[in-house]
Design a protein around this motif. Structure first.
Motif, mmCIF file in Angstrom:
data_model
loop_
_atom_site.group_PDB
_atom_site.id
_atom_site.type_symbol
_atom_site.label_atom_id
_atom_site.label_comp_id
_atom_site.label_asym_id
_atom_site.label_seq_id
_atom_site.Cartn_x
_atom_site.Cartn_y
_atom_site.Cartn_z
ATOM 1 N N LEU A 1 18.197 -22.599 -18.269
ATOM 2 C CA LEU A 1 19.589 -23.176 -18.807
ATOM 3 C C LEU A 1 20.157 -22.017 -17.704
ATOM 4 O O LEU A 1 21.123 -22.709 -16.340
ATOM 5 N N PHE A 2 19.644 -21.004 -17.250
ATOM 6 C CA PHE A 2 20.402 -19.670 -16.968
ATOM 7 C C PHE A 2 20.267 -20.283 -15.295
ATOM 8 O O PHE A 2 21.400 -20.934 -14.287
ATOM 9 N N SER B 1 19.233 -23.500 -14.605
ATOM 10 C CA SER B 1 20.650 -24.566 -14.142
ATOM 11 C C SER B 1 21.895 -24.480 -14.098
ATOM 12 O O SER B 1 22.810 -25.235 -12.924
ATOM 13 N N GLY B 2 22.264 -23.381 -14.675
ATOM 14 C CA GLY B 2 24.037 -23.637 -14.246
ATOM 15 C C GLY B 2 24.533 -24.585 -15.198
ATOM 16 O O GLY B 2 25.868 -24.764 -14.313
ATOM 17 N N LYS B 3 24.017 -25.448 -15.639
ATOM 18 C CA LYS B 3 25.330 -26.587 -16.118
ATOM 19 C C LYS B 3 25.665 -26.542 -17.485
ATOM 20 O O LYS B 3 26.700 -26.972 -17.695
ATOM 21 N N VAL B 4 24.954 -25.094 -18.453
ATOM 22 C CA VAL B 4 26.127 -24.781 -19.554
ATOM 23 C C VAL B 4 25.948 -23.198 -19.316
ATOM 24 O O VAL B 4 25.852 -22.185 -18.459
ATOM 25 N N ARG B 5 27.679 -22.893 -19.742
ATOM 26 C CA ARG B 5 28.069 -21.218 -19.571
ATOM 27 C C ARG B 5 26.807 -20.058 -20.100
ATOM 28 O O ARG B 5 26.663 -20.754 -20.692
ATOM 29 N N VAL C 1 24.946 -20.120 -23.601
ATOM 30 C CA VAL C 1 23.413 -19.866 -23.713
ATOM 31 C C VAL C 1 22.941 -18.597 -24.030
ATOM 32 O O VAL C 1 21.942 -18.297 -25.805
ATOM 33 N N ALA C 2 23.893 -17.598 -24.929
ATOM 34 C CA ALA C 2 22.756 -16.245 -25.056
ATOM 35 C C ALA C 2 23.045 -16.219 -26.198
ATOM 36 O O ALA C 2 22.934 -16.021 -27.084
ATOM 37 N N ILE D 1 13.894 -11.115 -7.695
ATOM 38 C CA ILE D 1 13.362 -12.359 -7.560
ATOM 39 C C ILE D 1 13.998 -13.563 -8.956
ATOM 40 O O ILE D 1 15.158 -14.071 -9.103
ATOM 41 N N LEU D 2 14.268 -12.756 -10.345
ATOM 42 C CA LEU D 2 14.469 -13.459 -10.758
ATOM 43 C C LEU D 2 16.129 -12.969 -11.476
ATOM 44 O O LEU D 2 16.753 -14.140 -11.447
ATOM 45 N N THR D 3 16.486 -12.178 -10.384
ATOM 46 C CA THR D 3 17.965 -12.068 -10.318
ATOM 47 C C THR D 3 19.003 -13.002 -9.216
ATOM 48 O O THR D 3 19.533 -13.242 -9.786
ATOM 49 N N LEU D 4 18.004 -13.918 -8.866
ATOM 50 C CA LEU D 4 18.771 -14.877 -7.664
ATOM 51 C C LEU D 4 19.140 -15.995 -9.217
ATOM 52 O O LEU D 4 20.206 -17.259 -8.447
ATOM 53 N N PHE D 5 18.559 -15.898 -10.259
ATOM 54 C CA PHE D 5 18.465 -17.394 -11.182
ATOM 55 C C PHE D 5 19.512 -16.412 -12.608
ATOM 56 O O PHE D 5 20.214 -17.416 -13.098
ATOM 57 N N ILE D 6 19.213 -15.425 -12.822
ATOM 58 C CA ILE D 6 20.305 -15.423 -14.064
ATOM 59 C C ILE D 6 20.747 -13.551 -13.553
ATOM 60 O O ILE D 6 20.489 -12.776 -12.714
ATOM 61 N N SER D 7 21.955 -13.356 -14.380
ATOM 62 C CA SER D 7 22.630 -13.039 -14.373
ATOM 63 C C SER D 7 21.941 -11.312 -14.046
ATOM 64 O O SER D 7 21.230 -11.126 -14.816
#
Length: 621
Positions: free
Chosen positions: A18-19, A21-25, A29-30, A529-535
């Motif tokens: 979900l992080f 995809s960016g479709k949900v804040r 999600v947290a 790499i993971l930081t490219l997709f989640i905060s």
């Protein structure tokens, strides 16, 4: 793998998806992940809610308020502008200076806030240097991340690894152990950007053309406000004490406008506030020791003061400027704006004193621009003409009300937006002192770091560097706070169920046999790499316990691995939406996603190689 571990990893995978995809804040999600962990009995309510009382979260709230004080007092802009004057028009010097100044500010406040305050300054620099803003704005965004590595409080991942180490029984990192790493990353980043700038947008024709519109300072200069503003003080014996401005009819008798009154008030109304500023209206009652701010000619002001036994605080002098606080027509509450008469305006042909602006909207007309001529005196009988621009003063709210309700005029600009740009420059030294006190307390370790930050945040409000508590709350990015508070319990669940041990064992088994350097590289690039997709904060929260467990399994010091997580989470440049600073500059710099790939991806790889090489030298295994 037991059942609870499997559920935890599944929730982690779902949250990560979900992080990405960016479709949900992200904060939603947290919270959703947190609720699932409670409902499935993986975490107790106390464990699930512990993130919101975590020192990292509380420190971040305090740092947002401190940063707000630094910005609202104009301290950041003042320091930046003075340093940026050194850059000249050379593109190389511009890039180096922008990155150095941005990194310096970013060492103490959030990278998002740093970019927000620097962005208009850098755009203005680009215009003055007749270069495209796109040549400077990406270096600006990336430098904010380099600056975050200079101090403990520079970026949230630094606080996360500090908390992870302390909770595991290791010694905290303190305030400046990050600085050598930060300096190396800044030097490598500046050098790389000077090479990679060839892929930034090229200069376009007209790139340096100045934008239409006038700032508050330009309006004040054009209408010669400082040369037509005088202050008079009301004595106890003056006959005007107790009378309203309407009864005195100063405008008709002396052709002057009393535009503002400042008076001493009881300190019980607001902590440490001793001066009350209010826009002068017909019903305003004059009190003894009031200071009246008068717009008009010196001769008429002198006559008014002599008639009523007032003390004239400013004297006519062609080259003498009024005191800074007297010449300032715009504050956070009171402002100036230019209005244009609409072609079908009913005001055309009417004298100024019949406009109704003062009576209905509580705004004063200070001047009229008629073609190239500025009319500043004897305005009340002046008839308004088509094409006139009127300079008005009032509270920002009243100017906005005029803009919304009056169809005869068009207010240039957005008054309420302009009001937010006005900084409290007189508070800048206080903000600087508070920031210095915070840094000293953090360095000395005399009291816990979280207490030091909260003291600084409270002092920003008490001394008026942040206007009030409501403004203090507005400075906090609550989405980030909820995200971190919600994700910290996820790391508790990962450790509690044994998932951290499983993942770290996988890293050790696959890379540990090659050596600790290979494991360090694996931790760094996995985080990167993971930081490219989640905060970056969520990434640090998730990977810090895994990296710690991996280091312990290999029997080496955890410190280089903790720094690998923090740096890897912070150095994310290959995507426009991976960090707020990257996204902030995208539109203003006219960047495409391909620019971030061409410039940001090589930079991210270079930083990874440099950091993996130098971390063991500074923090041995």
């Amino acid at each position: 793998m037991n059942e609870q571990m499997g559920i935890t990893l599944a929730i982690l995978a779902l949250a990560s998806g979900l992080f990405i995809s960016g479709k949900v804040r992200s904060d939603l999600v947290a919270i959703g992940a947190l609720v699932l962990l409670m409902l499935l009995n993986i975490l107790t309510p106390a464990e699930a809610l512990s993130g919101f009382s975590n020192p990292v979260v509380i420190m971040m709230i305090g740092l947002f308020v401190v940063g707000g004080g630094i910005f609202q007092t104009g301290l950041a802009k003042m320091a930046s502008r003075k340093l940026l004057q050194l850059a000249g028009t050379s593109e190389t010097r511009l890039i180096i200076t922008v990155m150095l100044v941005t990194a310096s500010i970013g060492a103490f406040v959030s990278n998002t806030g740093t970019v927000a305050v620097m962005l208009p300054i850098v755009v203005s620099m680009a215009v003055s240097a007749e270069t495209s803003p796109g040549r400077l704005l990406m270096p600006l965004a990336f430098a904010s991340s380099f600056g975050g590595m200079l101090t403990l409080i520079g970026t949230p991942p630094n606080l996360v690894i500090q908390d992870t180490l302390v909770n595991a029984g290791y010694k905290g990192l303190g305030f400046f152990p990050y600085t050598p790493i930060g300096l190396i990353s800044l030097a490598a980043g500046i050098t790389s950007m000077l090479i990679l700038r060839r892929f930034l947008p090229k200069n376009e024709e007209g790139a340096g053309k100045k934008r239409h519109g006038r700032s508050l300072k330009e309006l004040a200069r054009k209408y010669q406000l400082s040369q037509n503003l005088y202050r008079v003080e009301v004595s106890m014996e003056s006959p005007i004490v107790g009378k309203t401005l309407l009864a005195l009819d100063i405008s008709a008798r002396f052709d002057l406008n009393v535009i503002e009154i400042r008076r001493k008030i009881s300190t019980k109304n607001q902590i440490l506030k001793t001066i009350n500023q209010e826009i002068a209206g017909p019903g305003t009652v004059i009190q003894e020791h009031d200071i009246l701010y008068i717009n008009g000619s010196f001769e008429q002001t002198q006559q008014f003061a002599d008639t009523f036994g007032l003390s004239l605080l400013d004297h006519q002098a062609a080259e003498e400027e009024l005191p800074e606080h007297a010449a300032r027509y715009a504050t956070s509450d009171v402002g100036i704006a230019e209005v244009m008469l609409a072609p079908n305006s009913r005001l055309i042909g009417r004298p100024v004193n019949q406009s109704g602006f003062r009576e209905k909207y509580r705004v004063n007309i200070l001047g009229i621009q008629r073609k190239e001529q500025y009319l500043l005196h004897n305005l009340k009988e002046e008839k308004m003409r088509l094409g006139d621009a009127l300079l008005i003063q009032g509270t920002w709210k009243d100017i906005a009300l005029l803009a919304n309700e009056q169809s005869d005029v068009v207010v240039v600009g957005q008054p309420l937006e302009e009001s937010r740009k006005v900084t409290m420059d007189n508070k800048a030294p206080i903000a600087a002192g508070i920031m210095l006190l915070m840094v000293v307390l953090l360095i000395s370790n005399f009291i816990p770091a979280v207490v030091s930050v909260m003291i600084a945040a409270a002092l920003m409000v008490v001394f008026g560097c942040v206007r009030n508590m409501e403004e203090a709350y507005k400075t906090v990015n609550w989405e980030s706070i909820v995200l971190i508070g919600g994700m910290i319990p996820m790391s508790i669940a990962i450790e509690k169920t044994g998932a951290a041990g499983l993942l770290s064992e996988g890293l050790v088994n696959s890379l540990g046999s090659i050596g600790p350097l290979a494991l360090l590289a694996g931790v760094y690039f996995t985080t990167s790499i993971l930081t490219l997709f989640i905060s970056n904060t969520a990434c640090a929260v998730l990977l810090a316990p895994i990296a710690l467990a991996a280091a312990l399994k290999l029997g080496v010091s955890p410190y280089p691995f903790m720094f690998a997580v923090s740096i890897g989470a912070s150095m994310c440049f290959a995507s426009p939406f991976s960090t707020p600073p990257n996204a902030l500059v995208m539109s203003a710099g006219r960047y495409k996603a391909s620019h971030y790939v061409k410039v940001g991806l090589p930079l991210q790889l270079i930083m990874g190689i440099v950091m993996v090489a130098v971390l063991p030298l500074i923090f041995p295994f």
